[in-house]
Design a protein around this motif. Structure first.
Motif, PDB file in Angstrom:
ATOM      1  N   ARG A 152       5.344 -15.296   7.093  1.00 22.71           N
ATOM      2  CA  ARG A 152       5.515 -14.426   8.263  1.00 22.71           C
ATOM      3  C   ARG A 152       5.229 -12.960   7.937  1.00 22.71           C
ATOM      4  O   ARG A 152       5.007 -12.158   8.833  1.00 22.71           O
ATOM      5  CB  ARG A 152       6.931 -14.566   8.828  1.00 22.71           C
ATOM      6  N   ALA A 153       5.215 -12.633   6.671  1.00 17.86           N
ATOM      7  CA  ALA A 153       4.912 -11.249   6.270  1.00 17.86           C
ATOM      8  C   ALA A 153       3.405 -10.968   6.297  1.00 17.86           C
ATOM      9  O   ALA A 153       2.982  -9.823   6.154  1.00 17.86           O
ATOM     10  CB  ALA A 153       5.460 -10.980   4.870  1.00 17.86           C
ATOM     11  N   LEU A 154       2.607 -12.017   6.487  1.00 18.64           N
ATOM     12  CA  LEU A 154       1.141 -11.836   6.478  1.00 18.64           C
ATOM     13  C   LEU A 154       0.676 -11.033   7.683  1.00 18.64           C
ATOM     14  O   LEU A 154       1.227 -11.146   8.774  1.00 18.64           O
ATOM     15  CB  LEU A 154       0.443 -13.207   6.507  1.00 18.64           C
ATOM     16  N   LYS A 155      -0.376 -10.245   7.495  1.00 12.61           N
ATOM     17  CA  LYS A 155      -0.926  -9.491   8.623  1.00 12.61           C
ATOM     18  C   LYS A 155      -1.665 -10.434   9.565  1.00 12.61           C
ATOM     19  O   LYS A 155      -2.029 -11.558   9.191  1.00 12.61           O
ATOM     20  CB  LYS A 155      -1.832  -8.353   8.133  1.00 12.61           C
ATOM     21  N   ASP A 212       6.372  -7.177  -0.712  1.00 19.09           N
ATOM     22  CA  ASP A 212       5.888  -5.828  -0.401  1.00 19.09           C
ATOM     23  C   ASP A 212       4.372  -5.789  -0.225  1.00 19.09           C
ATOM     24  O   ASP A 212       3.859  -4.991   0.552  1.00 19.09           O
ATOM     25  CB  ASP A 212       6.263  -4.844  -1.525  1.00 19.09           C
ATOM     26  N   VAL A 213       3.657  -6.625  -0.992  1.00 17.60           N
ATOM     27  CA  VAL A 213       2.187  -6.531  -0.954  1.00 17.60           C
ATOM     28  C   VAL A 213       1.551  -7.503   0.033  1.00 17.60           C
ATOM     29  O   VAL A 213       0.435  -7.267   0.497  1.00 17.60           O
ATOM     30  CB  VAL A 213       1.557  -6.696  -2.363  1.00 17.60           C
ATOM     31  N   LEU A 214       2.257  -8.576   0.394  1.00 10.94           N
ATOM     32  CA  LEU A 214       1.676  -9.563   1.325  1.00 10.94           C
ATOM     33  C   LEU A 214       1.136  -8.925   2.615  1.00 10.94           C
ATOM     34  O   LEU A 214       0.043  -9.283   3.063  1.00 10.94           O
ATOM     35  CB  LEU A 214       2.699 -10.652   1.663  1.00 10.94           C
ATOM     36  N   PRO A 215       1.845  -7.973   3.234  1.00 13.11           N
ATOM     37  CA  PRO A 215       1.346  -7.420   4.501  1.00 13.11           C
ATOM     38  C   PRO A 215       0.060  -6.607   4.349  1.00 13.11           C
ATOM     39  O   PRO A 215      -0.581  -6.288   5.343  1.00 13.11           O
ATOM     40  CB  PRO A 215       2.490  -6.497   4.962  1.00 13.11           C
ATOM     41  N   ARG A 216      -0.330  -6.260   3.128  1.00 12.11           N
ATOM     42  CA  ARG A 216      -1.542  -5.470   2.917  1.00 12.11           C
ATOM     43  C   ARG A 216      -2.784  -6.336   2.834  1.00 12.11           C
ATOM     44  O   ARG A 216      -3.913  -5.832   2.921  1.00 12.11           O
ATOM     45  CB  ARG A 216      -1.422  -4.658   1.619  1.00 12.11           C
ATOM     46  N   ALA A 217      -2.612  -7.636   2.627  1.00 10.12           N
ATOM     47  CA  ALA A 217      -3.747  -8.493   2.274  1.00 10.12           C
ATOM     48  C   ALA A 217      -4.499  -9.028   3.491  1.00 10.12           C
ATOM     49  O   ALA A 217      -3.894  -9.506   4.451  1.00 10.12           O
ATOM     50  CB  ALA A 217      -3.260  -9.670   1.432  1.00 10.12           C
ATOM     51  N   ASP A 218      -5.830  -8.926   3.461  1.00 11.81           N
ATOM     52  CA  ASP A 218      -6.665  -9.642   4.431  1.00 11.81           C
ATOM     53  C   ASP A 218      -6.863 -11.089   3.977  1.00 11.81           C
ATOM     54  O   ASP A 218      -6.986 -12.000   4.789  1.00 11.81           O
ATOM     55  CB  ASP A 218      -8.033  -8.961   4.533  1.00 11.81           C
TER      56      ASP A 218
END
Lengths: 324, 324
Positions: A219-222, A191-197
């Motif tokens: 793959r969930a990374l932004k 849930d939090v991975l996509p929020r991280a720079d």
């Protein structure tokens, strides 16, 4: 009766001095002949070791019938042969001893990757437009740290105080930690991975963390995320990492830690990771950079042994269930 | 009567909006035909420009008889043709507009060099023992910053808050500055250079700073010093730098700024600096990394123009005597 301490390495003079005021006999194995070594081991109540290649615990444990405490010089204990160590022996790690240099190294890799310094070109247009080098802003970005122990907390502190990052932490229970704006338990990772720079991995390797980061997580990374690993290589799945990094060149990945095969950290690794332009690798040198650092780590280990000698509660007791 | 403002670049919508509530006519040259451009210039009271290659001030100044204020988008004004600008025209720089990204870049170069990430090898022994890559500890080291303006102060802040550095500053008068433990005037430079583990050059280029760092200063550095330049190339003497770096491979040097010949920053430079293993170069991209940064810089410049429109005192007035 004096407590017998055996160290598998020579201790710095300062460490010897610290032990002098206690009723303890110190034996340093490298200073002894074969027979003297066996004699020392036979009386050892405390063993101080890296317990890596310098001292094979599995074959030596039988010579130490009096052993009650193992104190490692290393922060991680994932390499220990837990099955060979009788249950009545308490194991203590040196967690926290390397926090400052390892967190510095993590930030060095983060900034190197963020500013494209791993592949600098002297052509400004190319530099600014290439996905591999275009500079990312760090200030006020979102930093996700996996592991809120000594190293993870220092990484979070540098982010917050140096670069005003917004800090999200992941630990096993989700309990709050200093310098973190939010903390979640491991099962909320996706849930939090996509929020991280920026993602910094500072986890010990145990049965809960092995293979935690695979293709799905990567793959969930932004887009444009920066990931560094200063924990243990096997927290990340090597082949899946290779596959995703090859395809998604927007992700920049740095690691100081590598994958273990047959008890040995293999550098270079088995996949052609190091040939990828969005990959930066250093040969597990973050913590052992300088004599000064190694000496500090040994002193920390001795301080913990002294807690035992004073019948205080030593720090960093290892919970075997995390590993077995 | 409305004040006429001419911008040599198109402004972001936000900047136009900011100017709307003032009695001002805004002309953006890229939107106009040749005749309209000349008409706008003939009425211009305020000129906003990079005044670099996009707009040749020397040949255009004669078309602007009403001009009272030049506001640059750039932080440095060393490239301005001061001799061609009548004395009744006030010049204002955009000092401070790039402090955050440039200070980040300075720290990225410092950490890259400190941890050997400019030349990483996968052989741990080699990595740790080579003068080129052996990791330096940053925490609690001594940081010397030349220039205590916007960029210098931000470099000092990151050092102090992120890595607990001890900060020494150099500025023209030696007046104290925030985040600095000690500040000295420029003529004390040689006395403080030997104390520094890290030197960051964040000076504007003017007649006081040109060639400030030469062979004598570089030779005064302690063994293993790290030096980065994010000010202007010509603060350092190129040939002397090359000579010292070639001989003293313990010094690691990074630069984002280069030497100007015939009004042009030449990359690569004239000496074979970039071939040296203890040299790290980026093509003057620290400040102009992203659209976001450029937009912020333009907004800052507009804010200063608004001070003028409101008859307040604009910031960053350029003292011509520093340059001529």
């Amino acid at each position: 009766m004096a407590t017998t301490i055996v160290s598998t390495v020579e201790l710095p003079e300062k460490a010897r001095e610290m032990l002098r005021s206690y009723n303890a006999d110190l034996y340093e194995l490298p200073k002894l002949g074969k027979d003297e070594q066996l004699n020392a081991l036979s009386k050892a109540e405390i063993l101080m070791c890296w317990c890596g290649r310098e001292f094979d615990l599995t074959s030596n444990i039988k010579y130490m019938p009096q052993l009650k405490m193992i104190q490692t010089f290393s922060a991680g204990v994932d390499h220990l042969p837990f099955a060979a160590i009788p249950n009545n022996i308490e194991i203590y790690s040196n967690a926290g001893a390397y926090s400052v240099p390892v967190a510095e190294h993590a930030w060095a890799m983060i900034l190197t990757l963020a500013k494209g310094l791993h592949k600098p070109t002297l052509n400004a247009r190319e530099y600014l437009n290439s996905e591999l080098t275009s500079p990312h802003k760090i200030t006020e970005s979102t930093l996700l740290v996996l592991g809120t122990g000594g190293i993870g907390r220092e990484i979070a502190r540098i982010g917050k105080e140096g670069f005003r990052t917004y800090n999200i932490g992941i630990n096993r229970s989700g309990k709050p930690a200093e310098y973190f704006d939010e903390v979640y338990p491991t099962d909320k990772l996706l849930d939090v991975l996509p929020r991280a720079d920026i993602v910094a991995i500072a986890l010990p390797l145990n049965k809960y963390t092995r293979g935690l980061i695979g293709e799905r997580e990567l793959r969930a990374l932004k887009r444009g995320a920066i990931v560094v690993n200063v924990g243990r290589g096997d927290v990340v799945k090597e082949e899946e990492l290779y596959r995703v990094l090859k395809e998604r060149q927007d992700i920049r990945f740095g690691t100081d830690v590598w994958w273990v095969h047959d008890g040995r950290e293999e550098i270079p690794p088995r996949t052609p990771l190091t040939a990828l332009p969005n990959f930066l690798g250093t040969p597990h040198i973050a913590g052992g950079a300088q004599r000064e650092i190694a000496e500090y780590a040994i002193i920390r280990a001795v301080e913990n042994v002294i807690r035992y000698l004073r019948r205080e509660v030593p720090m960093n007791r290892v919970n075997r269930d995390d590993y077995v």
